[in-house]
Design a protein around this motif. Structure first.
Motif, mmCIF file in Angstrom:
data_model
loop_
_atom_site.group_PDB
_atom_site.id
_atom_site.type_symbol
_atom_site.label_atom_id
_atom_site.label_comp_id
_atom_site.label_asym_id
_atom_site.label_seq_id
_atom_site.Cartn_x
_atom_site.Cartn_y
_atom_site.Cartn_z
ATOM 1 N N ILE A 1 1.186 -0.612 -11.915
ATOM 2 C CA ILE A 1 -0.247 -0.314 -11.857
ATOM 3 C C ILE A 1 -0.522 1.081 -11.297
ATOM 4 O O ILE A 1 -1.681 1.487 -11.206
ATOM 5 C CB ILE A 1 -0.996 -1.367 -11.006
ATOM 6 C CG1 ILE A 1 -0.506 -1.365 -9.554
ATOM 7 C CG2 ILE A 1 -0.854 -2.744 -11.622
ATOM 8 C CD1 ILE A 1 -1.270 -2.314 -8.648
ATOM 9 N N SER A 2 0.541 1.813 -10.942
ATOM 10 C CA SER A 2 0.391 3.180 -10.445
ATOM 11 C C SER A 2 0.599 4.174 -11.587
ATOM 12 O O SER A 2 1.193 3.847 -12.616
ATOM 13 C CB SER A 2 1.389 3.459 -9.316
ATOM 14 O OG SER A 2 1.212 2.543 -8.249
ATOM 15 N N VAL B 1 3.623 -5.456 -1.975
ATOM 16 C CA VAL B 1 2.506 -4.882 -2.735
ATOM 17 C C VAL B 1 1.540 -4.176 -1.795
ATOM 18 O O VAL B 1 1.085 -3.058 -2.079
ATOM 19 C CB VAL B 1 1.764 -5.991 -3.524
ATOM 20 C CG1 VAL B 1 0.418 -5.476 -4.037
ATOM 21 C CG2 VAL B 1 2.615 -6.462 -4.689
ATOM 22 N N ILE B 2 1.222 -4.810 -0.673
ATOM 23 C CA ILE B 2 0.288 -4.210 0.293
ATOM 24 C C ILE B 2 0.848 -2.909 0.839
ATOM 25 O O ILE B 2 0.156 -1.873 0.874
ATOM 26 C CB ILE B 2 -0.005 -5.199 1.443
ATOM 27 C CG1 ILE B 2 -0.767 -6.417 0.914
ATOM 28 C CG2 ILE B 2 -0.796 -4.507 2.555
ATOM 29 C CD1 ILE B 2 -0.926 -7.537 1.921
ATOM 30 N N PHE B 3 2.121 -2.939 1.253
ATOM 31 C CA PHE B 3 2.722 -1.745 1.843
ATOM 32 C C PHE B 3 2.892 -0.639 0.815
ATOM 33 O O PHE B 3 2.552 0.519 1.056
ATOM 34 C CB PHE B 3 4.077 -2.087 2.468
ATOM 35 C CG PHE B 3 4.779 -0.897 3.079
ATOM 36 C CD1 PHE B 3 4.364 -0.398 4.304
ATOM 37 C CD2 PHE B 3 5.833 -0.276 2.435
ATOM 38 C CE1 PHE B 3 4.988 0.699 4.874
ATOM 39 C CE2 PHE B 3 6.468 0.824 2.990
ATOM 40 C CZ PHE B 3 6.044 1.321 4.215
ATOM 41 N N ALA C 1 1.464 3.254 0.473
ATOM 42 C CA ALA C 1 2.416 4.372 0.504
ATOM 43 C C ALA C 1 3.041 4.590 -0.875
ATOM 44 O O ALA C 1 4.245 4.462 -1.053
ATOM 45 C CB ALA C 1 3.494 4.110 1.545
ATOM 46 N N VAL C 2 2.201 4.871 -1.876
ATOM 47 C CA VAL C 2 2.685 5.060 -3.247
ATOM 48 C C VAL C 2 3.771 6.132 -3.360
ATOM 49 O O VAL C 2 4.733 5.957 -4.113
ATOM 50 C CB VAL C 2 1.507 5.380 -4.194
ATOM 51 C CG1 VAL C 2 2.011 5.713 -5.600
ATOM 52 C CG2 VAL C 2 0.548 4.186 -4.255
ATOM 53 N N TYR D 1 11.748 5.193 -3.018
ATOM 54 C CA TYR D 1 12.593 4.680 -1.936
ATOM 55 C C TYR D 1 12.513 3.154 -1.870
ATOM 56 O O TYR D 1 13.521 2.483 -1.629
ATOM 57 C CB TYR D 1 12.156 5.275 -0.595
ATOM 58 C CG TYR D 1 12.369 6.757 -0.488
ATOM 59 C CD1 TYR D 1 13.579 7.270 -0.005
ATOM 60 C CD2 TYR D 1 11.380 7.653 -0.858
ATOM 61 C CE1 TYR D 1 13.784 8.640 0.097
ATOM 62 C CE2 TYR D 1 11.574 9.023 -0.761
ATOM 63 C CZ TYR D 1 12.776 9.507 -0.281
ATOM 64 O OH TYR D 1 12.987 10.864 -0.192
ATOM 65 N N LEU D 2 11.315 2.607 -2.096
ATOM 66 C CA LEU D 2 11.144 1.158 -2.022
ATOM 67 C C LEU D 2 11.858 0.454 -3.171
ATOM 68 O O LEU D 2 12.420 -0.636 -2.995
ATOM 69 C CB LEU D 2 9.652 0.810 -2.036
ATOM 70 C CG LEU D 2 8.848 1.280 -0.816
ATOM 71 C CD1 LEU D 2 7.365 1.002 -1.019
ATOM 72 C CD2 LEU D 2 9.346 0.598 0.457
#
Length: 260
Positions: free
Chosen positions: A137-138, A199-201, A205-206, A211-212
């Motif tokens: 969604i980004s 999802v919240i985090f 921090a997009v 890294y995620l």
């Protein structure tokens, strides 16, 4: 999009729940050969998901952000390994076909520690689903909603036999069918919880998405090498586990490439 996200997040948990419910109808334990195959299958799915759904998008995203491509993949991957290593050292748990508890000492029952062992390796799966959905969604991430759905479906497919692998031994160990099913389902609750928290985090921090993604990949690979593959190769007929790895890897690769 919110509905799509909810569906994607819940699909893996549905796989675990349906697999755990097998104990309500089955008359005995899983055949050892079948169990080895299913453990190998789960390993193959997780390895392929780590590469196609997590590491490759991490590298491509870093390139689009004008970052040295291998840095986020390397840093996140090693941090993911370290995170699961820490949890593995702290959380009391016990693997299938073992009587030796791991983690900190506790007075928990064997059944509880078996459930915690499965819960432990469901954490990175929830994180993986959550972070890929945020990527979908980004903008400019290269991850599609179909790709996030493919990952969720792949994890759900391998969660089905995992649910059975935990609920059937619990029943064989003396727990009632309903309790065994319930504990199996509870081992998968951490997946949607982990997905929502991720999802919240990640939504906040997009820029950290590369890294995620690799962090989730490292956590999944830790589970594969620490638990799933060793258990699938233990004892006789280890080649059955290897065949399971090949089939699981191929299926997840096809799902990701075809839908992603």
């Amino acid at each position: 999009m919110l509905l799509n996200g909810l569906i994607i997040i819940l699909i893996p948990f549905l796989g675990t729940s349906l697999g755990s419910a097998v104990v309500l109808f089955s008359k005995g334990e899983l055949n050892q050969k079948l169990q080895k195959f299913l453990l190998g299958f789960a390993s193959g799915v997780m390895i392929a998901a780590s590469i196609w759904s997590l590491l490759i998008p991490s590298i491509e995203m870093a390139e689009s952000q004008n970052i040295v491509a291998w840095i986020p993949a390397t840093v996140g991957f090693l941090l993911g390994i370290g995170f699961l290593l820490l949890l593995d050292s702290v959380i009391p748990h016990m693997h299938l076909d073992s009587d030796n508890p791991e983690g900190v000492r506790s007075s928990l029952s064997k059944n509880t520690m078996l459930v915690l062992a499965v819960t432990l390796h469901n954490i990175p799966e929830g994180m993986a689903v959550g972070v890929t959905f945020v990527g979908a969604i980004s903008d400019n991430t290269g991850i599609t909603v179909a790709g996030a759905l493919a990952l969720a479906v792949g994890i759900a497919i391998q969660n089905f036999p995992e649910g059975a692998i935990i609920s059937l031994p619990l029943h064989a160990g003396g727990a009632s069918r309903k309790k065994s099913c319930f504990l199996g389902i509870m081992s998968g609750v951490v997946e949607p919880i982990g997905a929502v928290l991720t999802v919240i985090f990640a939504g906040i921090a997009v820029p950290l998405l590369p890294y995620l993604l690799s962090f989730a990949a490292g956590a999944m690979i830790y589970v594969v090498t620490e638990e799933l593959i060793p258990e699938s190769q233990n004892g006789k007929h280890s080649n059955i586990g290897t065949i399971g790895v090949a089939i699981g890897f191929t299926l997840m690769m096809v799902l990701d490439v075809a839908l992603g």
